[in-house]
Design a protein around this motif. Structure first.
Motif, PDB file in Angstrom:
ATOM      1  N   MET A   1       1.765  13.526 -15.164  1.00  0.00           N
ATOM      2  CA  MET A   1       2.446  12.779 -16.217  1.00  0.00           C
ATOM      3  C   MET A   1       1.753  13.046 -17.552  1.00  0.00           C
ATOM      4  SD  MET A   1       3.223   9.193 -14.257  1.00  0.00           S
ATOM      5  CE  MET A   1       4.963   8.897 -14.434  1.00  0.00           C
ATOM      6  N   PRO A   2       2.305  12.564 -18.664  1.00  0.00           N
ATOM      7  CA  PRO A   2       1.626  12.760 -19.946  1.00  0.00           C
ATOM      8  C   PRO A   2       0.188  12.234 -19.897  1.00  0.00           C
ATOM      9  CG  PRO A   2       3.838  11.924 -20.297  1.00  0.00           C
ATOM     10  CD  PRO A   2       3.596  11.873 -18.817  1.00  0.00           C
TER      11      PRO A   2
ATOM     12  N   SER B   1      -1.117  12.968 -28.268  1.00  0.00           N
ATOM     13  CA  SER B   1      -1.258  13.682 -27.000  1.00  0.00           C
ATOM     14  C   SER B   1       0.022  13.637 -26.180  1.00  0.00           C
ATOM     15  CB  SER B   1      -2.396  13.062 -26.182  1.00  0.00           C
ATOM     16  OG  SER B   1      -2.040  11.758 -25.731  1.00  0.00           O
ATOM     17  N   GLY B   2       0.921  12.694 -26.526  1.00  0.00           N
ATOM     18  CA  GLY B   2       2.169  12.533 -25.780  1.00  0.00           C
ATOM     19  C   GLY B   2       2.111  11.483 -24.704  1.00  0.00           C
ATOM     20  N   GLY B   3       0.915  10.886 -24.494  1.00  0.00           N
ATOM     21  CA  GLY B   3       0.770   9.868 -23.450  1.00  0.00           C
ATOM     22  C   GLY B   3       0.348   8.531 -24.019  1.00  0.00           C
TER      23      GLY B   3
ATOM     24  N   TRP C   1     -10.337   6.249 -13.539  1.00  0.00           N
ATOM     25  CA  TRP C   1     -10.276   7.350 -12.573  1.00  0.00           C
ATOM     26  C   TRP C   1      -9.120   7.152 -11.590  1.00  0.00           C
ATOM     27  CZ3 TRP C   1     -10.673   7.871  -7.278  1.00  0.00           C
ATOM     28  CH2 TRP C   1     -10.864   9.164  -6.795  1.00  0.00           C
ATOM     29  N   LEU C   2      -8.979   5.939 -11.069  1.00  0.00           N
ATOM     30  CA  LEU C   2      -7.904   5.663 -10.110  1.00  0.00           C
ATOM     31  C   LEU C   2      -6.540   5.883 -10.748  1.00  0.00           C
ATOM     32  CD1 LEU C   2      -9.315   2.455  -8.379  1.00  0.00           C
ATOM     33  CD2 LEU C   2      -8.921   4.667  -7.285  1.00  0.00           C
ATOM     34  N   ARG C   3      -6.362   5.375 -11.977  1.00  0.00           N
ATOM     35  CA  ARG C   3      -5.060   5.538 -12.634  1.00  0.00           C
ATOM     36  C   ARG C   3      -4.815   7.004 -12.979  1.00  0.00           C
ATOM     37  NH1 ARG C   3      -1.491   1.895 -14.507  1.00  0.00           N
ATOM     38  NH2 ARG C   3      -2.974   0.225 -14.080  1.00  0.00           N
ATOM     39  N   SER C   4      -5.871   7.731 -13.297  1.00  0.00           N
ATOM     40  CA  SER C   4      -5.708   9.157 -13.580  1.00  0.00           C
ATOM     41  C   SER C   4      -5.212   9.897 -12.348  1.00  0.00           C
ATOM     42  CB  SER C   4      -7.040   9.756 -14.053  1.00  0.00           C
ATOM     43  OG  SER C   4      -7.443   9.209 -15.295  1.00  0.00           O
TER      44      SER C   4
END
Length: 497
Positions: free
Chosen positions: A65-66, A421-423, A56-59
């Motif tokens: 971003m991708p 997904s590109g990420g 969640w934090l990184r999201s």
């Protein structure tokens, strides 16, 4: 890092090796001496699990971003399809699993789980491509799946999954699923989703009720239990292990990319699929059994050898994904995110033999999986590692061995993340899946760092190293041939050729 283990200290009996293999794949049911876990009374929205909180934090940090946490799978149905029965099966899974009708929001300063009513339904998008020329159907289906996999999810809005059912012919259908990793993990993707969907479909399409038992607990119960359990002596013991394992200075992996590393992580990702030949897969299984090691430890030793030969470094940290929480039988059949990345640190000083490295890889894996509950971000704070916006504080490359796909009814199959997904979270992530026809793999890599030709070369070099190691595990790492055609394969660095 010193490795003082006796040469035979980590050789496992067949029974213990089998148990380790199952645990690595999230299948190892182990109930400790504590009492059984039951459904918790929820007077307020439940917290996130520790691993979920890091996602969640990184999201939040990577918004715009991708989408590095979009997980895509394809479920194949070959044979006649009752669309209504499939839709009913899909919605029954949503009813059974709270995780699939959960969103995430803030209450005060803390993120929480918001669980939506069991009446929620998510009808799949239905597309019939059977009217197209046969040569165009696969490409069109892949394009539809990619369009579904690419958009980011809003974690505050239900649903956190998307489904598209594509018919290519009367006997050929694809169900493309894209889910945020906050609600799935490897066991979810490889085991629970395909097996439950096929089981429910077989029942509903034949006019029978579901044979699946109700779930005694839900993912929110795991999050509540985990936060109560991981404290005091349990937390202190795991932190003590990691302080020792990651003590002292460790070098950043000098991975020789095709372009300079950007000052900030771009989180872009592409995928290159590959298959290791059946003959090599069989040899790897046999070598693992002879050495009393898990198949994962053998693959880890091969991957570490590859990094050693490419970089010349003797202190190498590789990541893997531990199925934390899945040890408890109560959580085995839940959809949800139970993965916690862990650091596997290997000492390659003295140019060891592959046999010696395999023993060390087994020991490192056992230690990490016994202490896999503490999030990496907590460890980074504990060890006071300086923040570097261009890379992960512990490792940039990850390897994992996926759970085994269960035996499915005739006409059903699945593949993971064959849609981009590109990420991507890591510079390079190798995921291997042990199938009857060989080891299937996918290399997810950052195209801002690597060309696809470099990834193809890397896979070829890894295959050559594994073949050489199986042939003679007593060879020293620098002497293992890195080409399977008798010619010297080009290295990405001139440190070792």
């Amino acid at each position: 890092m010193e490795n003082n283990a006796r040469p035979d200290a980590v050789s496992l009996s067949e029974a213990k090796r089998s148990l380790l293999e199952k645990y690595l794949r999230g299948e190892f049911r182990q109930v400790s001496g504590t009492s059984a876990i039951t459904r918790q009374i929820r007077e307020s929205p439940p917290p996130l699990s520790l691993a979920q909180q890091q996602v969640w934090l990184r999201s939040q940090m990577t918004a715009g971003m991708p989408p590095l946490y979009n997980e895509s799978i394809t479920i194949y149905r070959r044979g006649p399809l009752d669309v209504a029965a499939l839709q009913r099966s899909f919605n029954e899974m949503i009813r059974r699993h709270e995780a699939w009708r959960t969103t995430f929001d803030m209450v005060g300063a803390q993120p929480v789980q918001v669980i939506h009513p069991a009446s929620a339904e998510i009808p799949p998008r239905i597309v019939d491509l059977s009217g197209l020329p046969e040569t165009n159907r696969e490409a069109t289906a892949l394009q539809l799946a990619t369009e579904e996999a690419t958009p980011a999810f809003d974690l505050t809005r239900v649903p956190l999954l998307r489904a598209t059912l594509v018919t290519l012919a009367d006997q050929d259908h694809r169900l493309f699923l894209t889910m945020h990793q906050m609600i799935v993990d490897g066991i979810s993707v490889y085991d629970i989703i395909p097996s439950e969907l096929a089981t429910l479909y077989e029942a509903f399409s034949n006019g029978r009720p579901s044979s699946l038992p109700d779930l005694p607990v839900q993912f929110a119960d795991f999050a509540l239990w985990q936060r109560h359990w991981l404290q005091g002596e349990v937390l202190a013991n795991q932190l003590s292990y990691w302080r020792k394992q990651l003590a002292g200075d460790f070098s950043v992996l000098q991975w020789p990319g095709d372009r300079p590393r950007p000052p900030f992580q771009t989180y872009r990702g592409s995928i290159k699929a590959f298959t290791l030949p059946m003959q090599l897969t069989k040899a790897l299984r046999e070598l693992s059994q002879r050495e009393g090691a898990s198949l994962f430890a053998t693959l880890l030793a091969g991957f570490t050898t590859l990094l050693y030969r490419y970089t010349g470094q003797t202190d190498i940290i590789v990541g893997t994904l531990a199925p934390t929480g899945r040890r408890r039988s109560e959580f085995q059949r839940l959809l949800g995110y139970f993965l916690n990345p862990v650091a596997l640190r290997t000492d390659l000083s003295g140019n060891p033999t592959f046999h010696e490295l395999l023993r060390q890889s087994q020991e490192i894996t056992l230690g990490a999986l016994s202490n896999d509950d503490v999030p990496l971000e907590v460890l980074a704070q504990e060890l006071r590692l300086p923040a570097d916006p261009s890379r992960h504080p512990f490792f940039q490359v990850v390897i994992s061995l996926a759970p085994i796909v269960p035996d499915l009814p005739a006409g059903w199959d699945m593949t993971p993340m064959d849609v981009e997904s590109g990420g991507a979270r890591w510079d390079l992530y190798l995921e291997l899946n042990d199938r009857p026809n060989g080891l299937l793999g996918r290399a997810q890599y950052n195209p801002d760092l690597f060309d696809v030709s470099t990834i193809v070369e890397l896979i070829g070099t890894l295959q050559a190293l594994l073949e050489a190691a199986c042939s003679n595990p007593l060879q020293r790492l620098r002497e293992l041939p890195i080409s399977n055609n008798g010619e010297q394969q080009s290295c990405l660095t001139q440190k070792d050729c």
